[in-house]
Design an enzyme around this catalytic site. Sequence first.
Site, mmCIF file in Angstrom:
data_model
loop_
_atom_site.group_PDB
_atom_site.id
_atom_site.type_symbol
_atom_site.label_atom_id
_atom_site.label_comp_id
_atom_site.label_asym_id
_atom_site.label_seq_id
_atom_site.Cartn_x
_atom_site.Cartn_y
_atom_site.Cartn_z
ATOM 1 C CG ASP A 1 -0.121 -0.496 2.459
ATOM 2 O OD1 ASP A 1 0.868 -0.562 2.627
ATOM 3 O OD2 ASP A 1 -0.885 -1.032 3.487
ATOM 4 C CG ASP B 1 -8.876 -1.704 11.797
ATOM 5 O OD1 ASP B 1 -7.939 -2.240 11.260
ATOM 6 O OD2 ASP B 1 -9.313 -0.616 10.995
#
Length: 241
Positions: free
Chosen positions: A67, A136
């Site tokens: 990313d 998360d």
Amino acid sequence: MRIIRAKDYSDMSRKAANILSAQVIMQPDAVLGCATGGTPVGIYRQLIEWYQRGDLDFSEVTTVNLDEYRGISRESEQSYWHFMHSNFFDHVNIAPERIHLPEGSNLNAQEVCRAYTEMIRSVGGIDLQLLGIGTDGHIGFNEPNTVFEMDTHCVDLTESTVEANKRFFARKEDVPRQAYTMGIRDIMQARRVLMVASGADKAKIVRQAFFGPVTPAVPASILQIHPDFTLIVDQEAAAEI
Ligand code: F6R
């Protein structure tokens, strides 16, 4: 799914570096999927040390990063381009033309994502993908969602990711709100996947992701069904499993 318990951060890093270096020794032209973040820094440090001792050769290796922030240039110290070069690439003999990260400075998301998906195909897919895990449950920047996003795409970062990543920026307001990330299909198509998790703040999500249901609400949970997935956890991150 294979779980390897490490004593602490440096043990986890060495064990993971051993797996990566075995891949490069057995397959000198391997395509390595690289991750940024705090967790893999010790792995890169170890690989650099072995390279400097003459035990590793990266001259034929190709790298594909997960990313990059959208709207950030390579020159920016917060870019993942910069992170990868200062923590790894600048210290080993990887050929610059074999290094790949999404083009963060190009705001045309469709163009960036299409080119990245095409590039992954053109290098023959990823042999060994290294991953961290967000608190998360994100992998790459695949944030909790109602569906698994397949290909490289542009994402809005969640508040918890912005919060976790602000340590790399002068101010929280400076953290970009969007990023380009490889999708779940890109990651799942890697022939081998290696995840590292360290520290007490990862303990809860490690349990949810690998001992709970497979759900896009916890993106990492899909790795439970990858045919060659190894998780290396240190004692703190393994506290709830
Ligand atoms: C970074 C990445 C992220 C991190 C994750 C954990 O390229 O893909 O998914 O792996 O945010 O980051 P750390 O290691 O800083 O806890």
